[in-house]
Design an enzyme around this catalytic site. Sequence first.
Site, mmCIF file in Angstrom:
data_model
loop_
_atom_site.group_PDB
_atom_site.id
_atom_site.type_symbol
_atom_site.label_atom_id
_atom_site.label_comp_id
_atom_site.label_asym_id
_atom_site.label_seq_id
_atom_site.Cartn_x
_atom_site.Cartn_y
_atom_site.Cartn_z
ATOM 1 N N VAL A 187 -4.173 -5.094 10.238
ATOM 2 C CA VAL A 187 -3.382 -4.299 9.495
ATOM 3 C C VAL A 187 -4.126 -4.103 8.376
ATOM 4 O O VAL A 187 -4.431 -4.818 7.541
ATOM 5 C CB VAL A 187 -2.196 -5.111 8.906
ATOM 6 C CG1 VAL A 187 -1.251 -4.286 7.966
ATOM 7 C CG2 VAL A 187 -0.830 -5.710 10.177
ATOM 8 N N LYS B 228 0.674 -11.682 9.199
ATOM 9 C CA LYS B 228 -0.644 -10.962 8.745
ATOM 10 C C LYS B 228 -1.257 -11.803 7.632
ATOM 11 O O LYS B 228 -0.696 -11.957 6.657
ATOM 12 C CB LYS B 228 -0.055 -9.395 7.869
ATOM 13 C CG LYS B 228 -1.127 -8.715 6.998
ATOM 14 C CD LYS B 228 -0.368 -7.334 6.258
ATOM 15 C CE LYS B 228 -1.364 -6.825 5.336
ATOM 16 N NZ LYS B 228 -0.846 -6.063 4.679
ATOM 17 N N TYR C 223 3.884 -12.028 6.147
ATOM 18 C CA TYR C 223 2.526 -11.434 5.290
ATOM 19 C C TYR C 223 2.261 -12.574 4.236
ATOM 20 O O TYR C 223 2.924 -12.860 3.237
ATOM 21 C CB TYR C 223 3.068 -10.156 4.675
ATOM 22 C CG TYR C 223 2.070 -9.398 3.973
ATOM 23 C CD1 TYR C 223 0.613 -10.063 3.891
ATOM 24 C CD2 TYR C 223 2.248 -8.651 3.198
ATOM 25 C CE1 TYR C 223 -0.508 -9.253 3.262
ATOM 26 C CE2 TYR C 223 1.322 -7.634 2.289
ATOM 27 C CZ TYR C 223 -0.138 -8.113 2.555
ATOM 28 O OH TYR C 223 -0.965 -7.475 1.848
ATOM 29 N N THR D 124 0.863 -1.156 -0.239
ATOM 30 C CA THR D 124 -0.106 -0.126 -0.003
ATOM 31 C C THR D 124 0.868 1.083 0.083
ATOM 32 O O THR D 124 0.406 2.368 -0.469
ATOM 33 C CB THR D 124 -0.928 -0.212 1.302
ATOM 34 O OG1 THR D 124 -1.669 -1.401 1.320
ATOM 35 C CG2 THR D 124 -2.205 1.281 1.095
#
Length: 299
Positions: free
Chosen positions: A210, A170, A142, A54
């Site tokens: 998150v 995550k 992640y 992001t």
Amino acid sequence: MAPISTPQTPFGRVLTAMVTPFTADGALDLDGAQRLAAHLVDAGNDGLIVNGTTGESPTTSDAEKDQLVRAVLEAVGDRAHVVAGIGTNDTRHSIELARTAERTGAHGLLAVTPYYNKPPQEGLLRHFSAIADSTGLPVMLYDIPGRSGVPIDTETLVRLAEHPRIVANKDAKGDLGRASWAIAQSGLAWYSGDDMLNLPLLSVGAVGFVSVVGHVVSPDLRALIEAYLGGDVQKATEIHQKLLPVFTGMFRTQGVITTKAALTLQGLPAGPLRLPLVELTAQETAQLKIDLAAGGVQL
């Protein structure tokens, strides 16, 4: 000094995966990054992910990544966890980024599954272990097979959890069943990486979020998790349902694109995107306004 953490919540509970503001000519906007970071922490975040997807990490240089971590630490490092995204599909490069982030003062690392080269599970085990071996910082894995092409299997997560510095995951796998087993077997601190599943993942053992939509609804996310932890599941459900239009609207197209558009509509630092990402069309912007308003976001 890093903010207080516990083994159950090593990076806090509400984190936003922060965009990287750019100036009108596409350069790094460090002042804007500091103002945005302060705004997000004031809004209820106790952690920020910097240099994640992001944050347009595929199109920022290593030097820019380091500058951004420094700037965000200076702005909020005394009151929020600043976690540096260091994941690439090159283990040596990831280790270089991890060591730089540690020297700069980051409180933790986010390591995404290597993408495009599709390593087997043994490759994932060695990749993440090598990163964790390279610094003294806690690591959040992640797991996002929709982008990386490869899931981190439950058995691999359990083996990785044996590393003293791999402390969290995550989860953007979108599979509550697999998440349930992995949480139970690994003992990792579990963070929702899919905003639509924030509440459901809490119900199977997640400790926090998150978030991308945290850019615009952090107070609601904070209220949701506090209600759930306080035993008021009905209130948490009501907040979740209120936010459904936001969850939907912010992902009608690529999330960075809508997030920067939403921040611009609110007068917050964002700036343009770097190619290959492109701005929303006028029609898409109009739809985003409708979605955000339906979820109670003030523009």
